[in-house]
Design a protein around this motif. Structure first.
Motif, PDB file in Angstrom:
ATOM      1  N   GLN A 121      61.431  56.271  30.874  1.00 55.29           N
ATOM      2  CA  GLN A 121      60.820  55.575  29.739  1.00 55.29           C
ATOM      3  C   GLN A 121      61.821  54.617  29.104  1.00 55.29           C
ATOM      4  OE1 GLN A 121      61.448  55.994  26.230  1.00 55.29           O
ATOM      5  NE2 GLN A 121      62.964  57.597  26.472  1.00 55.29           N
ATOM      6  N   CYS A 152      52.127  49.256  31.036  1.00 61.12           N
ATOM      7  CA  CYS A 152      51.148  50.301  31.386  1.00 61.12           C
ATOM      8  C   CYS A 152      51.849  51.485  32.055  1.00 61.12           C
ATOM      9  CB  CYS A 152      50.054  49.732  32.283  1.00 61.12           C
ATOM     10  SG  CYS A 152      48.901  48.659  31.386  1.00 61.12           S
ATOM     11  N   ALA A 176      53.446  53.425  29.302  1.00 60.20           N
ATOM     12  CA  ALA A 176      52.462  54.273  28.603  1.00 60.20           C
ATOM     13  C   ALA A 176      52.160  55.531  29.409  1.00 60.20           C
ATOM     14  CB  ALA A 176      51.181  53.479  28.326  1.00 60.20           C
ATOM     15  N   PHE A 223      54.217  56.062  21.746  1.00 62.13           N
ATOM     16  CA  PHE A 223      53.111  55.854  22.676  1.00 62.13           C
ATOM     17  C   PHE A 223      52.047  54.944  22.055  1.00 62.13           C
ATOM     18  CE2 PHE A 223      48.815  57.184  23.953  1.00 62.13           C
ATOM     19  CZ  PHE A 223      48.841  56.768  25.281  1.00 62.13           C
ATOM     20  N   SER A 224      51.699  55.209  20.797  1.00 60.25           N
ATOM     21  CA  SER A 224      50.681  54.395  20.118  1.00 60.25           C
ATOM     22  C   SER A 224      51.105  52.938  20.026  1.00 60.25           C
ATOM     23  CB  SER A 224      50.419  54.936  18.712  1.00 60.25           C
ATOM     24  OG  SER A 224      49.957  56.252  18.778  1.00 60.25           O
ATOM     25  N   VAL A 232      53.219  51.386  21.976  1.00 64.07           N
ATOM     26  CA  VAL A 232      53.217  50.824  23.333  1.00 64.07           C
ATOM     27  C   VAL A 232      51.802  50.423  23.733  1.00 64.07           C
ATOM     28  CG1 VAL A 232      53.540  51.438  25.782  1.00 64.07           C
ATOM     29  CG2 VAL A 232      55.359  51.887  24.115  1.00 64.07           C
ATOM     30  N   VAL A 233      50.810  51.247  23.418  1.00 64.95           N
ATOM     31  CA  VAL A 233      49.412  50.897  23.729  1.00 64.95           C
ATOM     32  C   VAL A 233      49.004  49.648  22.943  1.00 64.95           C
ATOM     33  CG1 VAL A 233      47.007  51.662  23.528  1.00 64.95           C
ATOM     34  CG2 VAL A 233      48.756  53.224  24.412  1.00 64.95           C
TER      35      VAL A 233
END
Length: 180
Positions: free
Chosen positions: A104, A135, A138, A163-164, A166-167
C-alpha cells in the motif's frame, strides 16, 4: 499450564511483547518517518506538475481545494504510520500483513508519479494507468483492513479513512481520465 522452558513468564500484554517504552517510542517514530517519507516523495511529481498540465486540465466539479488535499493527506499518513505500529506491537506485522502494508505504501507512492509525472509523456494514457494504480491501492487497503482489524481494532479503523479518501480520489482520477 505447561512450564516455560526458558524460565520466563509469557508476556501478558502486547506492550510487553514489543519491548520497552523507549523501543515503543522509537518504533512509532520509525513508522511515522516511513509514512512521511512516502508523503514527501509523493509530493515531488505533484509539486512539479500542479501548475503545468494539471492546472489547465478539466477537473471534477467535486474537486476540493489544494489545501484540503495537503491537510487530509498529512492526517492520513499519520494514520498509516500509527496503524502499522499498532500491528507491529502485537507481533503481527509479518508475512502477508507486512507485504500488504508495504504494497500500500508503494502503490500510494506510485500513483502521483503515474498521474502527474507520466502525463506529459503519455497523455491521457497516464491517467488511465493512474486509475489502475489507485484501484489496486483500494483493493490492497480492503485486504489490509481485513488483516489488521482482527489483530488490533484501532489499527483497522485507522485505515478506513485512508480507504475512503482513496476511493474519493479514484473518482477524481476517473473524471480526469474521461474528460482530459
Amino acid at each position: 499450564m505447561p512450564a516455560n522452558p526458558h524460565g520466563q513468564s509469557a508476556p501478558k500484554t502486547a506492550w510487553r511483547h514489543a519491548g520497552s517504552i523507549g523501543r515503543q517510542v522509537l518504533a512509532l517514530a520509525g513508522f511515522l518517518a516511513l509514512s512521511y517519507a512516502v508523503c514527501l516523495l509523493a509530493a515531488v511529481p505533484i509539486t512539479l506538475h500542479m501548475n503545468g498540465w494539471f492546472a489547465a486540465s478539466t477537473k471534477a466539479p467535486w474537486m476540493p481545494a489544494g489545501w484540503m488535499f495537503r491537510s487530509v493527506w498529512m492526517v492520513l499518513y499519520a494514520c498509516i504510520g500509527v496503524s502499522g505500529w499498532l500491528v507491529w506491537r502485537r507481533g503481527a506485522l509479518t508475512g502477508r500483513v507486512l507485504r500488504r502494508y508495504g504494497l500500500q505504501l508503494l502503490l500510494n507512492l506510485a500513483w502521483p508519479f503515474a498521474f502527474f509525472a507520466m502525463y506529459p509523456m503519455l497523455g491521457p494514457v497516464a491517467l488511465w494507468l493512474a486509475l489502475a494504480v489507485i484501484c489496486a491501492l483500494a483493493g490492497v487497503l480492503v485486504l489490509l483492513i481485513l488483516d489488521v482489524g482482527p489483530v488490533h481494532t484501532l489499527a483497522g479503523l485507522l485505515v478506513l479513512p485512508y480507504f475512503s479518501w482513496v476511493v474519493f480520489s479514484a473518482s477524481l482520477n476517473l473524471y480526469s481520465a474521461v474528460y482530459n
